[in-house]
Design a protein around this motif. Structure first.
Motif, PDB file in Angstrom:
ATOM      1  N   VAL A 100       0.855  -1.270  -0.075  1.00 41.28           N
ATOM      2  CA  VAL A 100      -0.052  -0.026  -0.020  1.00 41.28           C
ATOM      3  C   VAL A 100       0.821   1.358   0.102  1.00 41.28           C
ATOM      4  CG1 VAL A 100      -1.609   1.307   1.419  1.00 41.28           C
ATOM      5  CG2 VAL A 100      -1.948  -0.970   1.037  1.00 41.28           C
ATOM      6  N   LEU A 101       0.484   2.195  -0.954  1.00 46.48           N
ATOM      7  CA  LEU A 101       1.192   3.492  -0.602  1.00 46.48           C
ATOM      8  C   LEU A 101       0.079   4.663   0.082  1.00 46.48           C
ATOM      9  CD1 LEU A 101       3.302   5.651  -1.501  1.00 46.48           C
ATOM     10  CD2 LEU A 101       2.055   5.896  -3.852  1.00 46.48           C
ATOM     11  N   ALA A 102       0.400   4.930   1.198  1.00 44.10           N
ATOM     12  CA  ALA A 102      -0.132   6.007   1.853  1.00 44.10           C
ATOM     13  C   ALA A 102      -0.045   7.300   1.303  1.00 44.10           C
ATOM     14  CB  ALA A 102       0.289   5.930   3.441  1.00 44.10           C
ATOM     15  N   ARG A 103      -1.116   8.000   1.135  1.00 43.02           N
ATOM     16  CA  ARG A 103      -0.909   9.555   0.368  1.00 43.02           C
ATOM     17  C   ARG A 103      -1.141  10.397   1.852  1.00 43.02           C
ATOM     18  NH1 ARG A 103      -0.441   9.255  -4.574  1.00 43.02           N
ATOM     19  NH2 ARG A 103      -0.778   7.539  -5.827  1.00 43.02           N
ATOM     20  N   PRO A 104      -0.400  11.544   1.894  1.00 47.35           N
ATOM     21  CA  PRO A 104      -0.481  12.606   2.842  1.00 47.35           C
ATOM     22  C   PRO A 104      -1.971  13.260   2.592  1.00 47.35           C
ATOM     23  CG  PRO A 104       1.231  13.173   1.246  1.00 47.35           C
ATOM     24  CD  PRO A 104       0.529  11.765   0.899  1.00 47.35           C
ATOM     25  N   ARG A 114      -7.069   0.416   2.143  1.00 47.70           N
ATOM     26  CA  ARG A 114      -6.480  -0.163   0.818  1.00 47.70           C
ATOM     27  C   ARG A 114      -5.771  -1.398   1.197  1.00 47.70           C
ATOM     28  NH1 ARG A 114      -6.674   3.553  -3.084  1.00 47.70           N
ATOM     29  NH2 ARG A 114      -5.178   2.561  -4.159  1.00 47.70           N
ATOM     30  N   MET A 115      -5.325  -1.747   2.382  1.00 45.09           N
ATOM     31  CA  MET A 115      -4.625  -2.870   2.777  1.00 45.09           C
ATOM     32  C   MET A 115      -5.790  -3.927   2.954  1.00 45.09           C
ATOM     33  SD  MET A 115      -1.704  -4.484   3.394  1.00 45.09           S
ATOM     34  CE  MET A 115      -0.449  -3.018   3.867  1.00 45.09           C
ATOM     35  N   ALA A 116      -6.857  -3.820   3.431  1.00 44.87           N
ATOM     36  CA  ALA A 116      -7.940  -4.400   3.552  1.00 44.87           C
ATOM     37  C   ALA A 116      -8.617  -5.188   2.232  1.00 44.87           C
ATOM     38  CB  ALA A 116      -8.937  -4.078   4.340  1.00 44.87           C
ATOM     39  N   GLU A 117      -8.508  -4.159   1.329  1.00 47.49           N
ATOM     40  CA  GLU A 117      -9.002  -4.546  -0.037  1.00 47.49           C
ATOM     41  C   GLU A 117      -7.638  -5.434  -0.905  1.00 47.49           C
ATOM     42  OE1 GLU A 117     -10.762  -1.720  -3.024  1.00 47.49           O
ATOM     43  OE2 GLU A 117     -10.118  -0.249  -1.573  1.00 47.49           O
ATOM     44  N   ALA A 133       3.589  -4.734   3.556  1.00 52.96           N
ATOM     45  CA  ALA A 133       4.319  -3.455   3.275  1.00 52.96           C
ATOM     46  C   ALA A 133       3.548  -2.404   3.007  1.00 52.96           C
ATOM     47  CB  ALA A 133       5.655  -3.598   2.235  1.00 52.96           C
ATOM     48  N   ALA A 134       4.131  -1.086   3.583  1.00 47.05           N
ATOM     49  CA  ALA A 134       3.405   0.144   3.152  1.00 47.05           C
ATOM     50  C   ALA A 134       4.510   1.440   3.163  1.00 47.05           C
ATOM     51  CB  ALA A 134       2.308   0.466   4.274  1.00 47.05           C
ATOM     52  N   ASP A 135       4.240   2.225   2.290  1.00 45.06           N
ATOM     53  CA  ASP A 135       5.170   3.389   2.101  1.00 45.06           C
ATOM     54  C   ASP A 135       4.359   4.624   2.239  1.00 45.06           C
ATOM     55  OD1 ASP A 135       7.944   2.650   1.642  1.00 45.06           O
ATOM     56  OD2 ASP A 135       7.261   1.779  -0.162  1.00 45.06           O
ATOM     57  N   ASP A 136       4.736   5.441   3.307  1.00 42.18           N
ATOM     58  CA  ASP A 136       4.104   6.775   3.291  1.00 42.18           C
ATOM     59  C   ASP A 136       4.969   7.943   2.562  1.00 42.18           C
ATOM     60  OD1 ASP A 136       6.482   6.989   4.673  1.00 42.18           O
ATOM     61  OD2 ASP A 136       5.345   7.562   6.746  1.00 42.18           O
ATOM     62  N   THR A 137       5.438   7.807   1.407  1.00 46.78           N
ATOM     63  CA  THR A 137       6.270   8.558   0.539  1.00 46.78           C
ATOM     64  C   THR A 137       5.563   9.605  -0.343  1.00 46.78           C
ATOM     65  OG1 THR A 137       6.937   7.033  -0.880  1.00 46.78           O
ATOM     66  CG2 THR A 137       8.331   7.095   0.837  1.00 46.78           C
ATOM     67  N   VAL A 164       0.276  -7.797  -4.605  1.00 44.36           N
ATOM     68  CA  VAL A 164      -1.099  -7.530  -4.482  1.00 44.36           C
ATOM     69  C   VAL A 164      -1.232  -5.824  -4.019  1.00 44.36           C
ATOM     70  CG1 VAL A 164      -3.566  -8.081  -4.064  1.00 44.36           C
ATOM     71  CG2 VAL A 164      -1.755  -9.860  -4.118  1.00 44.36           C
ATOM     72  N   CYS A 165      -1.937  -5.107  -4.653  1.00 41.28           N
ATOM     73  CA  CYS A 165      -2.527  -3.798  -4.297  1.00 41.28           C
ATOM     74  C   CYS A 165      -3.922  -3.707  -4.471  1.00 41.28           C
ATOM     75  CB  CYS A 165      -1.615  -2.692  -5.043  1.00 41.28           C
ATOM     76  SG  CYS A 165       0.064  -2.749  -5.022  1.00 41.28           S
ATOM     77  N   ALA A 166      -4.388  -2.671  -3.764  1.00 41.15           N
ATOM     78  CA  ALA A 166      -5.679  -2.262  -3.728  1.00 41.15           C
ATOM     79  C   ALA A 166      -6.347  -1.620  -5.508  1.00 41.15           C
ATOM     80  CB  ALA A 166      -6.208  -1.031  -2.964  1.00 41.15           C
ATOM     81  N   SER A 167      -5.211  -0.942  -6.000  1.00 42.96           N
ATOM     82  CA  SER A 167      -5.265  -0.238  -7.192  1.00 42.96           C
ATOM     83  C   SER A 167      -3.935  -0.011  -7.632  1.00 42.96           C
ATOM     84  CB  SER A 167      -6.533   0.867  -7.379  1.00 42.96           C
ATOM     85  OG  SER A 167      -6.047   2.023  -6.556  1.00 42.96           O
ATOM     86  N   ARG A 168      -4.127   0.542  -9.022  1.00 42.60           N
ATOM     87  CA  ARG A 168      -2.686   0.783  -9.575  1.00 42.60           C
ATOM     88  C   ARG A 168      -2.194   2.115  -8.956  1.00 42.60           C
ATOM     89  NH1 ARG A 168      -2.658   3.882 -15.166  1.00 42.60           N
ATOM     90  NH2 ARG A 168      -1.000   4.643 -14.104  1.00 42.60           N
ATOM     91  N   VAL A 169      -2.956   2.985  -8.146  1.00 41.66           N
ATOM     92  CA  VAL A 169      -2.532   4.217  -7.518  1.00 41.66           C
ATOM     93  C   VAL A 169      -1.398   3.957  -6.477  1.00 41.66           C
ATOM     94  CG1 VAL A 169      -4.471   5.704  -8.177  1.00 41.66           C
ATOM     95  CG2 VAL A 169      -4.226   4.509  -5.934  1.00 41.66           C
ATOM     96  N   ASP A 170      -1.476   2.780  -6.044  1.00 43.44           N
ATOM     97  CA  ASP A 170      -0.392   2.404  -4.914  1.00 43.44           C
ATOM     98  C   ASP A 170       1.043   2.096  -5.598  1.00 43.44           C
ATOM     99  OD1 ASP A 170      -1.920   1.921  -2.330  1.00 43.44           O
ATOM    100  OD2 ASP A 170      -3.038   0.577  -3.769  1.00 43.44           O
TER     101      ASP A 170
END
Length: 201
Positions: A100-104, A114-117, A133-137, A164-170
């Motif tokens: 997952v990519l966390a967005r500010p 998103r992780m649950a998805e 794994a998750a980034d907050d960048t 596996v990601c929730a969507s391509r935005v990750d």
């Protein structure tokens, strides 16, 4: 003097269907034009970019005259799904990482949702989750994210088969960066699976 007959609705429908088939076949051919590159080759990334650019140029040339109805998102989806089928062809047990990519600008629960998805998508397929794994960048390029690098290391060492990601935005909203990630995974025999396809962000 005879004038050409206007296309009926049925004629146009058949033409569009044929164009779709032609475009889809051309898109799927792109991945076949890209060779598997050794992970320890320092020039691999540069060569893969050239190969992908040439393949995409041929794709656009082949489909331009037929009025290619596929969008960039649809092309990327076809490539990703083809890679996934190829990577899983002979595997009985599939091990994945959830990423997952966390967005500010998102709310505090967005990353968890998103992780649950991603977990739900993995569970539905019966895959084994090796780690999360998750980034907050934010929108930092995928190649510069520390947790995605951890996922890449696990793919390269064959400890996992894909992510596996929730969507391509990750991965990235940028088509070129997203295609680079697909190409990197393909060159290592890995894959990317999404809970929501490229059209449904």
């Amino acid at each position: 003097m005879a004038f050409p007959r206007a296309h009926s609705t049925e004629d146009r429908s058949r033409l569009t269907s044929r164009q779709n088939r032609i475009a889809e076949q051309a898109v799927l051919a792109v991945a076949d034009l890209q060779p598997s590159l050794p992970a320890d080759d320092p020039a691999a990334g540069r060569r893969s970019f050239v190969v992908r650019a040439e393949a995409m140029a041929r794709l656009h040339h082949r489909t331009a005259l037929s009025g290619d109805p596929l969008t960039a998102e649809q092309r990327l989806r076809l490539l990703r799904e083809k890679d996934q089928r190829a990577a899983l062809a002979d595997r009985q047990k599939v091990r994945v990482a959830l990423y997952v990519l966390a967005r500010p600008d998102a709310d505090t629960n967005d990353a968890e949702r998103r992780m649950a998805e991603a977990l739900g998508a993995s569970n539905r397929r019966g895959w084994q989750v090796a780690f999360r794994a998750a980034d907050d960048t934010g929108d930092l390029a995928p190649a510069l994210r520390p947790q995605l690098a951890r996922v890449h290391d696990a793919v390269s060492s064959q400890r996992i088969d894909g992510l596996v990601c929730a969507s391509r935005v990750d991965i990235s909203n940028d088509d070129s960066l997203y295609a680079d990630e697909l190409n990197w995974l393909r060159s290592r025999g890995g894959f990317l699976a999404l809970a929501r396809n490229e059209v449904a962000l």
